[in-house]
Design an enzyme around this catalytic site. Structure first.
Site, mmCIF file in Angstrom:
data_model
loop_
_atom_site.group_PDB
_atom_site.id
_atom_site.type_symbol
_atom_site.label_atom_id
_atom_site.label_comp_id
_atom_site.label_asym_id
_atom_site.label_seq_id
_atom_site.Cartn_x
_atom_site.Cartn_y
_atom_site.Cartn_z
ATOM 1 N N GLY A 133 -13.295 -1.565 4.214
ATOM 2 C CA GLY A 133 -11.839 -1.654 4.109
ATOM 3 C C GLY A 133 -11.100 -0.875 5.188
ATOM 4 N N ASN A 171 0.823 -1.222 0.000
ATOM 5 C CA ASN A 171 0.000 0.000 0.000
ATOM 6 C C ASN A 171 0.850 1.263 0.000
ATOM 7 O OD1 ASN A 171 -2.507 -1.359 0.236
ATOM 8 N ND2 ASN A 171 -2.054 -1.725 2.398
ATOM 9 N N LYS A 180 1.995 3.247 19.073
ATOM 10 C CA LYS A 180 2.161 4.667 18.733
ATOM 11 C C LYS A 180 2.272 5.513 20.003
ATOM 12 C CE LYS A 180 -0.402 3.803 14.511
ATOM 13 N NZ LYS A 180 -1.743 3.759 13.913
ATOM 14 N N GLY A 216 -3.428 4.936 4.815
ATOM 15 C CA GLY A 216 -3.633 5.003 3.365
ATOM 16 C C GLY A 216 -2.292 5.138 2.674
ATOM 17 N N GLU A 222 8.488 9.131 10.802
ATOM 18 C CA GLU A 222 7.274 9.964 10.889
ATOM 19 C C GLU A 222 6.017 9.178 10.526
ATOM 20 O OE1 GLU A 222 7.049 13.705 11.611
ATOM 21 O OE2 GLU A 222 5.183 12.659 12.024
ATOM 22 N N VAL A 246 3.511 6.986 13.138
ATOM 23 C CA VAL A 246 2.438 7.491 14.008
ATOM 24 C C VAL A 246 1.537 8.425 13.210
ATOM 25 C CG1 VAL A 246 1.883 8.786 16.106
ATOM 26 C CG2 VAL A 246 3.917 7.345 16.055
HETATM 27 P P1 NAP Z 1 1.717 -4.168 2.773
HETATM 28 O O1 NAP Z 1 0.697 -3.584 1.840
HETATM 29 O O2 NAP Z 1 1.410 -5.431 3.460
HETATM 30 O O3 NAP Z 1 3.072 -4.351 1.946
HETATM 31 C C1 NAP Z 1 4.179 -5.048 2.441
HETATM 32 C C2 NAP Z 1 5.204 -5.155 1.334
HETATM 33 O O4 NAP Z 1 6.377 -5.725 1.886
HETATM 34 C C3 NAP Z 1 4.777 -6.036 0.165
HETATM 35 O O5 NAP Z 1 5.189 -5.470 -1.041
HETATM 36 C C4 NAP Z 1 5.525 -7.346 0.423
HETATM 37 O O6 NAP Z 1 5.921 -8.045 -0.761
HETATM 38 C C5 NAP Z 1 6.778 -6.853 1.113
HETATM 39 N N1 NAP Z 1 7.316 -7.859 2.021
HETATM 40 C C6 NAP Z 1 6.737 -8.348 3.139
HETATM 41 N N2 NAP Z 1 7.528 -9.266 3.719
HETATM 42 C C7 NAP Z 1 8.625 -9.348 2.932
HETATM 43 C C8 NAP Z 1 9.804 -10.149 2.985
HETATM 44 N N3 NAP Z 1 9.996 -11.038 3.968
HETATM 45 N N4 NAP Z 1 10.719 -9.971 2.029
HETATM 46 C C9 NAP Z 1 10.525 -9.090 1.024
HETATM 47 N N5 NAP Z 1 9.426 -8.313 0.925
HETATM 48 C C10 NAP Z 1 8.491 -8.441 1.866
HETATM 49 O O7 NAP Z 1 2.123 -3.099 3.903
HETATM 50 P P2 NAP Z 1 1.779 -1.532 3.942
HETATM 51 O O8 NAP Z 1 0.346 -1.322 4.299
HETATM 52 O O9 NAP Z 1 2.332 -0.849 2.751
HETATM 53 O O10 NAP Z 1 2.612 -1.096 5.258
HETATM 54 C C11 NAP Z 1 4.020 -1.030 5.245
HETATM 55 C C12 NAP Z 1 4.530 -0.491 6.569
HETATM 56 O O11 NAP Z 1 4.028 0.842 6.743
HETATM 57 C C13 NAP Z 1 4.079 -1.283 7.800
HETATM 58 O O12 NAP Z 1 5.105 -1.273 8.766
HETATM 59 C C14 NAP Z 1 2.883 -0.497 8.305
HETATM 60 O O13 NAP Z 1 2.670 -0.663 9.689
HETATM 61 C C15 NAP Z 1 3.335 0.917 7.985
HETATM 62 N N6 NAP Z 1 2.214 1.862 7.826
HETATM 63 C C16 NAP Z 1 1.216 1.561 6.956
HETATM 64 C C17 NAP Z 1 0.161 2.439 6.811
HETATM 65 C C18 NAP Z 1 -0.954 2.149 5.837
HETATM 66 O O14 NAP Z 1 -1.891 2.960 5.737
HETATM 67 N N7 NAP Z 1 -0.923 1.058 5.099
HETATM 68 C C19 NAP Z 1 0.124 3.627 7.574
HETATM 69 C C20 NAP Z 1 1.178 3.901 8.458
HETATM 70 C C21 NAP Z 1 2.223 3.010 8.572
HETATM 71 P P3 NAP Z 1 4.863 -8.679 -1.804
HETATM 72 O O15 NAP Z 1 4.141 -7.492 -2.385
HETATM 73 O O16 NAP Z 1 5.650 -9.408 -2.795
HETATM 74 O O17 NAP Z 1 3.967 -9.526 -0.959
#
Ligand code: NAP
Length: 438
Positions: free
Chosen positions: A188, A16, A206, A308, A130, A133
């Site tokens: 979602g 994402n 956080k 997001g 940043e 949180v």
């Molecule tokens: P996500 O959609 O689950 O994406 C995770 C990505 O990491 C995927 O591309 C996945 O690869 C890759 N990945 C996971 N394990 C891996 C491994 N062992 N080796 C190589 N690649 C690996 O996560 P996200 O929502 O973008 O969130 C990412 C981080 O940002 C998290 O720490 C989350 O807490 C933080 N965050 C997210 C949000 C949000 O709104 N989503 C907001 C604030 C903070 P594949 O695509 O090949 O599966």
């Protein structure tokens, strides 16, 4: 015109957030170079599955499953994989190689932040987070930098969009928790397994980060008292509404002074009643907000999208430009200070107001009995309201009592509630919730 130097950027994760970060790095390359003083070259993106569908079309040759090699050659590493391992080892490897790291991984920071901060301090590289949180909201840098000449006394945050959405649904539609959760999942806003959100753990991670930066002391998850929202009922919400309050899941970090003058910090997450006129009461849907109180600045409120892909990518890019600029200009890495060394206080030390809901027998003298018992335990009542109900089948009348107390300690409140339960006129204690902002 002098040629700009190039800084190599490795991206770990393309989900994402990662996909949007890659898009901005490529599409806005010229603007980012102008702001940074160096070209930010995306050298590779580590993922699990190279051909997995992506939100953004990106050059296939950027993708790799070999994150270890990608990290070795980078000036800047962006970790957006999430989870503990291999994220932790890759961040440590990047730091040891002298790269600056940007991450949004609150779970990892809350579990093992000190190891990462110490490694970054030792290597003299910047570790920025940043995005960990409140997503897009710039809150950590304002706390660390803009308020560094002030003394923060309290931070109240709505830092989990899922729970705010659920509580807001319950408040606006009268829905039960389970129905509001199902709606959040349908739209979602909540994951299929919502435990980390509704159980308060995400907000607790956080809270630990906010408390650490606000009070210049490292706090981790173990220092956070955590209660989620699964026990909040439609009746609690309706009663709170009736009394002029709204229920929010708050992450709270506040400095408290004990009777002997010693100071400590309470870090906690729990459902909280807020007066409807409090600025945080106006935070609806999945939005986040952080309310900061500082000795000189007074009250500040930071509001925006807490999650997001695109909003969170904004926070990641802000950290990246700042870290890259530091590499270009030189100088020491900006790290958080740990000069505070204030102890984390147990929940028993907290002194706040409470809302108590009681189902009582409708008999003369009940109110006086309850008021006397509160007084005996040193808990003073601010508001007491009674509503009479008649059971249609049995025709028996009962009364619902809603009490809001003045500030009292958790220990005094717990003893009062225990004693109230022992009164023969009490059918049940329907809720006990903490109140802030009165
Ligand atoms: P996500 O959609 O689950 O994406 C995770 C990505 O990491 C995927 O591309 C996945 O690869 C890759 N990945 C996971 N394990 C891996 C491994 N062992 N080796 C190589 N690649 C690996 O996560 P996200 O929502 O973008 O969130 C990412 C981080 O940002 C998290 O720490 C989350 O807490 C933080 N965050 C997210 C949000 C949000 O709104 N989503 C907001 C604030 C903070 P594949 O695509 O090949 O599966």
């Amino acid at each position: 015109m002098t040629e700009l130097r190039t800084l190599k950027v490795a991206l770990l994760g393309c989900g994402n957030v990662g996909a949007q970060v890659a898009r901005i790095l490529i599409d806005d390359a010229d603007a980012l170079a102008a702001r940074t003083g160096a070209r930010l070259e995306l050298t590779g993106i580590a993922v699990r599955t190279i051909d997995a569908p992506r939100d953004v079309e990106l050059p296939r040759e950027l993708f790799t499953t070999d994150a270890d090699t990608l990290v070795k050659d980078a000036d800047l590493v962006i970790e957006l994989m999430g989870g503990i391992e291999p994220a932790r080892s890759l961040i440590l490897a990047a730091i040891q190689n002298g790269a600056c790291v940007v991450t949004g991984n609150k779970a990892l920071l809350a579990q093992d932040g000190p190891t990462l901060y110490e490694a970054a301090d030792k290597a003299g590289v910047q570790l920025s987070y940043e995005a960990a949180v409140a997503g897009a909201i710039p809150i950590l840098r304002p706390i660390r930098d803009s308020l560094s000449g002030d003394r923060i006394t309290r931070v109240l945050g709505i830092v989990n969009g899922t729970t705010n959405f659920i509580l807001d649904q319950m408040d606006t539609t009268g829905a039960q928790f389970s129905d509001a959760l199902a709606e959040a999942q349908r739209l979602g806003y909540a994951e299929a397994d919502p435990t980390a959100d509704v159980g308060g753990l995400d907000a607790a991670a956080k809270a630990a980060i906010l408390a650490s930066l606000s009070f210049h002391t490292r706090f981790d998850l173990e220092n956070v008292h955590c209660e989620g929202i699964t026990g909040v009922t439609a009746a609690d919400i309706a009663a709170a509404k009736d009394a002029g309050f709204v229920i929010k899941l708050l992450a709270i970090a506040e400095k408290l002074t004990a009777a002997d003058g010693s100071e400590g910090v309470s870090v906690r997450v729990h459902p909280t009643l807020l007066p409807r006129e409090h600025p945080l009461a106006a935070v609806h849907g999945a939005f986040n907000a952080v309310f900061v109180e500082a000795e000189n600045a007074g009250e500040l409120m930071f509001y925006g999208q807490g999650a997001g892909g695109t909003p969170t990518a904004s926070a990641v890019l802000g950290d990246l430009v700042s870290a890259a600029r530091r590499i270009v200009l030189g100088g020491p890495a900006q790290t958080e200070t740990t000069i505070g060394k204030v102890p984390a206080l147990p929940i028993d030390a907290v002194n706040t107001s409470y809302y108590i809901g009681l189902d009582v027998a409708d008999q003369p003298g009940v109110l006086a009995k309850i008021a006397q018992l509160f007084a005996e335990h040193g808990v003073s009542i601010e508001i007491m309201r009674q509503t009479i109900h008649r059971d249609a089948d049995s025709n028996v009348e009962s009364a619902e009592l809603r009490i809001v107390t003045h500030r009292a300690t958790e220990a005094a409140l717990a003893a009062t509630v225990q004693a109230v339960k022992g009164l023969d006129v009490i059918n049940s204690v329907t809720s006990v919730l903490r109140v802030e902002g009165v």
